[in-house]
Design a protein around this motif. Structure first.
Motif, mmCIF file in Angstrom:
data_model
loop_
_atom_site.group_PDB
_atom_site.id
_atom_site.type_symbol
_atom_site.label_atom_id
_atom_site.label_comp_id
_atom_site.label_asym_id
_atom_site.label_seq_id
_atom_site.Cartn_x
_atom_site.Cartn_y
_atom_site.Cartn_z
ATOM 1 N N LYS A 17 -18.753 -7.331 -0.374
ATOM 2 C CA LYS A 17 -18.385 -6.009 -0.863
ATOM 3 C C LYS A 17 -19.112 -5.736 -2.178
ATOM 4 O O LYS A 17 -19.526 -6.649 -2.885
ATOM 5 C CB LYS A 17 -16.871 -5.907 -1.088
ATOM 6 C CG LYS A 17 -16.034 -6.117 0.163
ATOM 7 C CD LYS A 17 -16.171 -4.976 1.138
ATOM 8 C CE LYS A 17 -15.252 -5.168 2.339
ATOM 9 N NZ LYS A 17 -15.390 -4.070 3.318
ATOM 10 N N LYS A 106 -1.738 -8.656 -1.091
ATOM 11 C CA LYS A 106 -2.588 -9.126 -0.005
ATOM 12 C C LYS A 106 -2.061 -8.771 1.384
ATOM 13 O O LYS A 106 -2.817 -8.756 2.357
ATOM 14 C CB LYS A 106 -2.729 -10.653 -0.095
ATOM 15 C CG LYS A 106 -3.733 -11.118 -1.135
ATOM 16 C CD LYS A 106 -5.143 -10.722 -0.731
ATOM 17 C CE LYS A 106 -6.186 -11.221 -1.689
ATOM 18 N NZ LYS A 106 -7.544 -10.802 -1.283
ATOM 19 N N GLN A 108 -1.215 -6.188 3.146
ATOM 20 C CA GLN A 108 -1.837 -5.143 3.962
ATOM 21 C C GLN A 108 -3.361 -5.191 3.904
ATOM 22 O O GLN A 108 -4.029 -4.300 4.424
ATOM 23 C CB GLN A 108 -1.353 -3.768 3.490
ATOM 24 C CG GLN A 108 0.141 -3.593 3.517
ATOM 25 C CD GLN A 108 0.729 -3.781 4.902
ATOM 26 O OE1 GLN A 108 0.098 -3.453 5.915
ATOM 27 N NE2 GLN A 108 1.944 -4.317 4.970
ATOM 28 N N ARG A 109 -3.910 -6.226 3.262
ATOM 29 C CA ARG A 109 -5.358 -6.272 3.069
ATOM 30 C C ARG A 109 -6.051 -7.404 3.819
ATOM 31 O O ARG A 109 -7.279 -7.467 3.836
ATOM 32 C CB ARG A 109 -5.674 -6.394 1.562
ATOM 33 C CG ARG A 109 -5.349 -5.138 0.782
ATOM 34 C CD ARG A 109 -5.482 -5.356 -0.715
ATOM 35 N NE ARG A 109 -5.381 -4.110 -1.459
ATOM 36 C CZ ARG A 109 -4.257 -3.497 -1.761
ATOM 37 N NH1 ARG A 109 -3.107 -4.033 -1.363
ATOM 38 N NH2 ARG A 109 -4.248 -2.370 -2.432
ATOM 39 N N VAL A 110 -5.286 -8.295 4.400
ATOM 40 C CA VAL A 110 -5.873 -9.414 5.145
ATOM 41 C C VAL A 110 -5.220 -9.513 6.511
ATOM 42 O O VAL A 110 -4.177 -8.909 6.766
ATOM 43 C CB VAL A 110 -5.699 -10.750 4.379
ATOM 44 C CG1 VAL A 110 -6.455 -10.737 3.065
ATOM 45 C CG2 VAL A 110 -4.224 -11.058 4.141
ATOM 46 N N TYR A 115 -2.711 -14.074 5.967
ATOM 47 C CA TYR A 115 -1.538 -13.849 5.115
ATOM 48 C C TYR A 115 -0.519 -14.967 5.293
ATOM 49 O O TYR A 115 0.104 -15.416 4.339
ATOM 50 C CB TYR A 115 -0.901 -12.500 5.453
ATOM 51 C CG TYR A 115 0.359 -12.208 4.670
ATOM 52 C CD1 TYR A 115 0.300 -11.890 3.315
ATOM 53 C CD2 TYR A 115 1.615 -12.276 5.284
ATOM 54 C CE1 TYR A 115 1.459 -11.647 2.584
ATOM 55 C CE2 TYR A 115 2.773 -12.027 4.565
ATOM 56 C CZ TYR A 115 2.687 -11.709 3.215
ATOM 57 O OH TYR A 115 3.828 -11.475 2.493
ATOM 58 N N TYR A 174 -7.721 -12.548 -8.777
ATOM 59 C CA TYR A 174 -7.036 -11.261 -8.886
ATOM 60 C C TYR A 174 -6.505 -11.064 -10.312
ATOM 61 O O TYR A 174 -6.603 -9.973 -10.880
ATOM 62 C CB TYR A 174 -5.888 -11.226 -7.874
ATOM 63 C CG TYR A 174 -5.059 -9.963 -7.891
ATOM 64 C CD1 TYR A 174 -5.622 -8.735 -7.579
ATOM 65 C CD2 TYR A 174 -3.701 -10.013 -8.203
ATOM 66 C CE1 TYR A 174 -4.856 -7.577 -7.587
ATOM 67 C CE2 TYR A 174 -2.925 -8.863 -8.212
ATOM 68 C CZ TYR A 174 -3.513 -7.647 -7.903
ATOM 69 O OH TYR A 174 -2.763 -6.497 -7.921
#
Length: 441
Positions: A17, A106, A108-110, A115, A174
């Motif tokens: 990214k 995390k 909803q992002r992995v 997770y 993070y």
């Protein structure tokens, strides 16, 4: 682009990214960094990256100027309020509480399995650090090292410790991005090397025996697809009929079926469109042998559907790998039943995932380049393929030996190996030179 900015910025790559990293000077005179996601992947056209970057910088510039104007006004009118609002920046944050916040971030992002691994890692870390009532800012590399040592002392494998490390490393990264800590303490800890596990695989003869053992078994198609395509278990079970194009003779990997534990502790099997990496999503030629088995599977599905009528499960009609009652074959069943059949037929021990290694080994044995094998297996990068299978690619070493021989010659230099000297002596010939290399060197 502004002629003069009160900060500087640069575009960085991280985990495929792109981020705009802004460096600015805080009120206390210290330089700080702010990471802003562009939403773009590595490899995006430079023109698009530039446009998005300038937009981010412009928006940040406006908020930066506005924020500093507010600070100036507040300092002249309400100096006491400014001091009281600035204090929370250095507030000590509870380490256990931050772990929970990171997990929420995390969730909803992995992928669900990722997770779940994070949850397992955080649970283990909480058991160790919870007794210390530690603050996030107080965690030092020596504390992380103590935690890793405790994992090994419990008798866990090095791979388990490395999984815990990946979890904590991600969490501390993070915290660094949020400017809560100055550096990632896990990056200053030395990790032991993992013992490399040699991949197990069948040769052609052993594979044919395996196919006979699964003849007319509900997993016959699953085993053949694994051996011919080297697909992962989740990729095979995620195949749906819309992924098979009988006209264009292609098969597309675009889904996966996984099993995970939900928040209530119940085991659930679901189908996801989100695959492991971008390279995992791929379209491959439809092999004639697999095409025949797919047609056989489709005909069998239609036959049992008419025969059983309401007794036939209609929830998984879109899926390829179902049993005679229309029920989707689960990942756990694949693993357990495969091991059962192998043991029952007294075959060489083999895990189901080793069929993926078997496919790769057969391709290598037939001189298929590792780069092509990477594309076939859907590895994220060439390094992964090379690390796993380069030791099998002996043919390339033979080619290298032949090439260096053709370049340097094998007789013109006057240098012989010990084997050549022995052969010449037996034939009554004198050695070309008293200087020679041992074949063991």
């Amino acid at each position: 682009m502004m002629a003069s900015l009160p900060f500087n910025y640069k575009v960085y790559e991280k985990k495929n990214k792109l981020y705009v990293v802004i460096n600015y000077k805080s009120e206390d005179g210290k330089y700080k960094k702010k990471w802003i996601a562009t939403g773009l992947n590595v490899g995006t056209k430079k023109k698009e990256v530039t446009a998005v970057t300038e937009l981010i910088v412009a928006e940040y510039y406006n908020s930066f100027v506005l924020e500093n104007q507010c600070d100036v006004r507040m300092k002249t009118e309400q100096p006491v309020t400014v001091e009281s609002e600035a204090e929370p920046v250095n507030e000590q944050i509870d380490f256990i509480g931050f772990m929970d916040k990171w997990l929420d971030f995390k969730k909803q992002r992995v992928a669900k399995l990722t997770y779940q691994c994070y949850c397992s890692g955080i649970k283990d870390a909480k058991a160790f650090f919870g007794k210390r009532n530690a603050k996030l800012q107080d965690i030092r590399p020596i504390d992380i090292q103590d935690y890793y040592n405790s994992i090994i002392s419990r008798g866990a494998k090095v791979s388990t410790m490395k999984n815990r490390h990946l979890c904590l490393h991600n969490m501390f990264e993070y915290a660094v991005k949020l400017d809560l800590i100055p550096f990632n303490p896990t990056s200053r800890v030395d990790l032991p090397k993992s013992e490399r596990r040699e991949a197990t695989f069948y040769n052609k003869s052993e594979l044919e025996t395996l196919f006979k053992a699964f003849k007319d078994d509900r997993m016959e198609l699953v085993v053949h697809i694994a051996a011919y395509y080297g697909l992962r278990r989740s990729e095979i079970l995620g195949l749906q009929w819309d992924s098979v194009d009988f006209e264009q003779k292609t098969i597309t990997i675009r889904r996966k079926v996984i099993t995970y534990m939900d928040e209530m502790g119940k085991c659930k099997t679901i189908c996801e469109d989100k695959l492991k990496t971008n390279s995992t999503r791929r379209t491959l030629p439809l092999i004639p042998h697999i095409e025949k088995l797919l047609i056989k599977q489709k005909d069998k599905r239609d036959y049992y559907r008419k025969l059983l009528r309401d007794g036939y499960c209609k929830d998984y009609l879109d899926f390829v790998c179902t049993d005679d009652f229309g029920i989707l074959i689960t990942p756990e069943y694949v693993t357990s039943h495969f091991g059962y059949v192998v043991k029952k037929n007294e075959l060489k021990h083999l895990r189901f995932h080793d069929l993926r290694h078997t496919c790769a080994s057969l391709l290598i044995a037939n001189h298929i380049p590792l780069k092509s094998i990477q594309d076939w297996l859907g590895h994220a990068n060439f390094q992964t393929t090379a690390n796993i299978y380069s030791h099998l690619d002996f043919s390339s070493r033979i080619e290298s030996a032949d090439m260096i021989t053709s370049i340097l010659g094998d007789s013109e230099t006057g240098i012989e190996t010990s084997t050549e000297i022995s052969r010449n002596v037996k034939r009554g010939r004198k050695p070309k030179s008293t200087v020679y290399f041992s074949d063991e060197q």
